[in-house]
Design a protein around this motif. Structure first.
Motif, PDB file in Angstrom:
ATOM      1  N   LEU A 130       0.845  -1.187   0.000  1.00 51.65           N
ATOM      2  CA  LEU A 130       0.000   0.000   0.000  1.00 51.65           C
ATOM      3  C   LEU A 130       0.880   1.236   0.000  1.00 51.65           C
ATOM      4  O   LEU A 130       1.818   1.346   0.789  1.00 51.65           O
ATOM      5  CB  LEU A 130      -0.905   0.020   1.234  1.00 51.65           C
ATOM      6  N   ILE A 131       0.568   2.148  -0.903  1.00 46.26           N
ATOM      7  CA  ILE A 131       1.330   3.387  -1.018  1.00 46.26           C
ATOM      8  C   ILE A 131       0.371   4.550  -0.821  1.00 46.26           C
ATOM      9  O   ILE A 131      -0.591   4.693  -1.572  1.00 46.26           O
ATOM     10  CB  ILE A 131       2.022   3.496  -2.390  1.00 46.26           C
ATOM     11  N   PHE A 132       0.611   5.340   0.207  1.00 47.03           N
ATOM     12  CA  PHE A 132      -0.181   6.536   0.470  1.00 47.03           C
ATOM     13  C   PHE A 132       0.665   7.750   0.125  1.00 47.03           C
ATOM     14  O   PHE A 132       1.725   7.963   0.719  1.00 47.03           O
ATOM     15  CB  PHE A 132      -0.603   6.623   1.939  1.00 47.03           C
ATOM     16  N   ASP A 133       0.193   8.535  -0.831  1.00 47.43           N
ATOM     17  CA  ASP A 133       0.881   9.766  -1.219  1.00 47.43           C
ATOM     18  C   ASP A 133       0.294  10.898  -0.392  1.00 47.43           C
ATOM     19  O   ASP A 133      -0.870  11.248  -0.544  1.00 47.43           O
ATOM     20  CB  ASP A 133       0.689  10.025  -2.706  1.00 47.43           C
ATOM     21  N   LEU A 134       1.093  11.457   0.484  1.00 46.96           N
ATOM     22  CA  LEU A 134       0.629  12.492   1.396  1.00 46.96           C
ATOM     23  C   LEU A 134       0.956  13.900   0.915  1.00 46.96           C
ATOM     24  O   LEU A 134       0.879  14.854   1.690  1.00 46.96           O
ATOM     25  CB  LEU A 134       1.229  12.253   2.790  1.00 46.96           C
TER      26      LEU A 134
ATOM     27  N   ILE B  74     -11.122   8.817   6.795  1.00 48.09           N
ATOM     28  CA  ILE B  74     -11.035   7.832   5.712  1.00 48.09           C
ATOM     29  C   ILE B  74      -9.697   7.101   5.774  1.00 48.09           C
ATOM     30  O   ILE B  74      -9.638   5.872   5.649  1.00 48.09           O
ATOM     31  CB  ILE B  74     -11.239   8.508   4.340  1.00 48.09           C
ATOM     32  N   PHE B  75      -8.624   7.853   5.977  1.00 47.15           N
ATOM     33  CA  PHE B  75      -7.290   7.272   6.096  1.00 47.15           C
ATOM     34  C   PHE B  75      -7.254   6.240   7.224  1.00 47.15           C
ATOM     35  O   PHE B  75      -6.780   5.121   7.059  1.00 47.15           O
ATOM     36  CB  PHE B  75      -6.285   8.400   6.328  1.00 47.15           C
ATOM     37  N   LYS B  76      -7.807   6.625   8.361  1.00 46.98           N
ATOM     38  CA  LYS B  76      -7.838   5.725   9.517  1.00 46.98           C
ATOM     39  C   LYS B  76      -8.690   4.489   9.221  1.00 46.98           C
ATOM     40  O   LYS B  76      -8.317   3.372   9.567  1.00 46.98           O
ATOM     41  CB  LYS B  76      -8.389   6.474  10.731  1.00 46.98           C
ATOM     42  N   ASP B  77      -9.829   4.678   8.555  1.00 48.96           N
ATOM     43  CA  ASP B  77     -10.703   3.552   8.218  1.00 48.96           C
ATOM     44  C   ASP B  77     -10.023   2.570   7.267  1.00 48.96           C
ATOM     45  O   ASP B  77     -10.162   1.352   7.424  1.00 48.96           O
ATOM     46  CB  ASP B  77     -12.014   4.048   7.599  1.00 48.96           C
ATOM     47  N   VAL B  78      -9.295   3.089   6.281  1.00 48.13           N
ATOM     48  CA  VAL B  78      -8.581   2.210   5.350  1.00 48.13           C
ATOM     49  C   VAL B  78      -7.573   1.359   6.109  1.00 48.13           C
ATOM     50  O   VAL B  78      -7.482   0.147   5.902  1.00 48.13           O
ATOM     51  CB  VAL B  78      -7.883   3.032   4.240  1.00 48.13           C
TER      52      VAL B  78
ATOM     53  N   LYS C 188      -7.667   0.538   9.248  1.00 51.03           N
ATOM     54  CA  LYS C 188      -8.393  -0.390  10.112  1.00 51.03           C
ATOM     55  C   LYS C 188      -8.940  -1.574   9.315  1.00 51.03           C
ATOM     56  O   LYS C 188      -8.832  -2.720   9.748  1.00 51.03           O
ATOM     57  CB  LYS C 188      -9.535   0.349  10.815  1.00 51.03           C
ATOM     58  N   ILE C 189      -9.524  -1.299   8.162  1.00 51.47           N
ATOM     59  CA  ILE C 189     -10.062  -2.374   7.317  1.00 51.47           C
ATOM     60  C   ILE C 189      -8.951  -3.334   6.906  1.00 51.47           C
ATOM     61  O   ILE C 189      -9.111  -4.553   6.977  1.00 51.47           O
ATOM     62  CB  ILE C 189     -10.779  -1.788   6.084  1.00 51.47           C
ATOM     63  N   ASP C 190      -7.819  -2.783   6.474  1.00 50.22           N
ATOM     64  CA  ASP C 190      -6.695  -3.633   6.089  1.00 50.22           C
ATOM     65  C   ASP C 190      -6.235  -4.497   7.253  1.00 50.22           C
ATOM     66  O   ASP C 190      -5.959  -5.676   7.086  1.00 50.22           O
ATOM     67  CB  ASP C 190      -5.530  -2.803   5.566  1.00 50.22           C
ATOM     68  N   ALA C 191      -6.130  -3.903   8.425  1.00 53.94           N
ATOM     69  CA  ALA C 191      -5.653  -4.645   9.597  1.00 53.94           C
ATOM     70  C   ALA C 191      -6.651  -5.717  10.036  1.00 53.94           C
ATOM     71  O   ALA C 191      -6.252  -6.814  10.421  1.00 53.94           O
ATOM     72  CB  ALA C 191      -5.378  -3.687  10.750  1.00 53.94           C
ATOM     73  N   GLU C 192      -7.951  -5.410   9.965  1.00 55.48           N
ATOM     74  CA  GLU C 192      -8.962  -6.358  10.435  1.00 55.48           C
ATOM     75  C   GLU C 192      -9.269  -7.468   9.444  1.00 55.48           C
ATOM     76  O   GLU C 192      -9.452  -8.618   9.829  1.00 55.48           O
ATOM     77  CB  GLU C 192     -10.254  -5.612  10.767  1.00 55.48           C
ATOM     78  N   PHE C 193      -9.350  -7.130   8.162  1.00 55.85           N
ATOM     79  CA  PHE C 193      -9.827  -8.093   7.182  1.00 55.85           C
ATOM     80  C   PHE C 193      -8.735  -8.681   6.292  1.00 55.85           C
ATOM     81  O   PHE C 193      -8.951  -9.722   5.675  1.00 55.85           O
ATOM     82  CB  PHE C 193     -10.916  -7.461   6.308  1.00 55.85           C
ATOM     83  N   TYR C 194      -7.592  -8.024   6.204  1.00 57.84           N
ATOM     84  CA  TYR C 194      -6.530  -8.505   5.329  1.00 57.84           C
ATOM     85  C   TYR C 194      -5.164  -8.511   6.005  1.00 57.84           C
ATOM     86  O   TYR C 194      -4.156  -8.194   5.376  1.00 57.84           O
ATOM     87  CB  TYR C 194      -6.463  -7.630   4.059  1.00 57.84           C
ATOM     88  N   PRO C 195      -5.071  -8.869   7.283  1.00 57.76           N
ATOM     89  CA  PRO C 195      -3.774  -8.758   7.968  1.00 57.76           C
ATOM     90  C   PRO C 195      -2.706  -9.676   7.375  1.00 57.76           C
ATOM     91  O   PRO C 195      -1.529  -9.326   7.357  1.00 57.76           O
ATOM     92  CB  PRO C 195      -4.100  -9.156   9.404  1.00 57.76           C
TER      93      PRO C 195
ATOM     94  N   GLY D 152       1.955  -6.637   2.860  1.00 57.10           N
ATOM     95  CA  GLY D 152       3.405  -6.759   2.766  1.00 57.10           C
ATOM     96  C   GLY D 152       4.060  -5.582   3.465  1.00 57.10           C
ATOM     97  O   GLY D 152       4.855  -5.758   4.378  1.00 57.10           O
ATOM     98  N   ILE D 153       3.679  -4.372   3.040  1.00 57.53           N
ATOM     99  CA  ILE D 153       4.282  -3.168   3.610  1.00 57.53           C
ATOM    100  C   ILE D 153       3.437  -1.953   3.253  1.00 57.53           C
ATOM    101  O   ILE D 153       2.745  -1.959   2.227  1.00 57.53           O
ATOM    102  CB  ILE D 153       5.739  -2.991   3.113  1.00 57.53           C
TER     103      ILE D 153
END
Length: 75
Positions: free
Chosen positions: A17-21, A35-39, A41-48, A52-53
């Motif tokens: 995942l690449i976040f351009d800030l 939204i950033f926090k939700d993304v 959280k979703i990744d951590a909960e459903f796709y842990p 990769g990074i």
């Protein structure tokens, strides 16, 4: 990831995942931060198992100060 596995002919089971800030202001929009926090959280909960990074690119200098807050959102 099944599509990527088929396309490359080998098992693909990790994502990057690449976040351009770029343009993040000193006073970020609360909706954008939610939204950033939700993304995260979703990744951590459903796709842990697939993460990769995470890369955070073009982060403003002040972002280092809130880095610990963001880390608390990550698993």
């Amino acid at each position: 990831m099944e599509e990527a596995t088929a396309r490359f002919g080998r098992r693909i089971d990790k994502q990057i995942l690449i976040f351009d800030l770029a343009g993040l202001s000193l006073y970020p929009d609360p909706k954008a931060m939610a939204i950033f926090k939700d993304v995260l959280k979703i990744d951590a909960e459903f796709y842990p198992e697939t993460l990769g990074i995470h890369f955070l690119i073009n982060a403003p200098v002040f972002f280092r100060g809130i880095g610990s807050l963001v880390k608390s959102w990550l698993d």
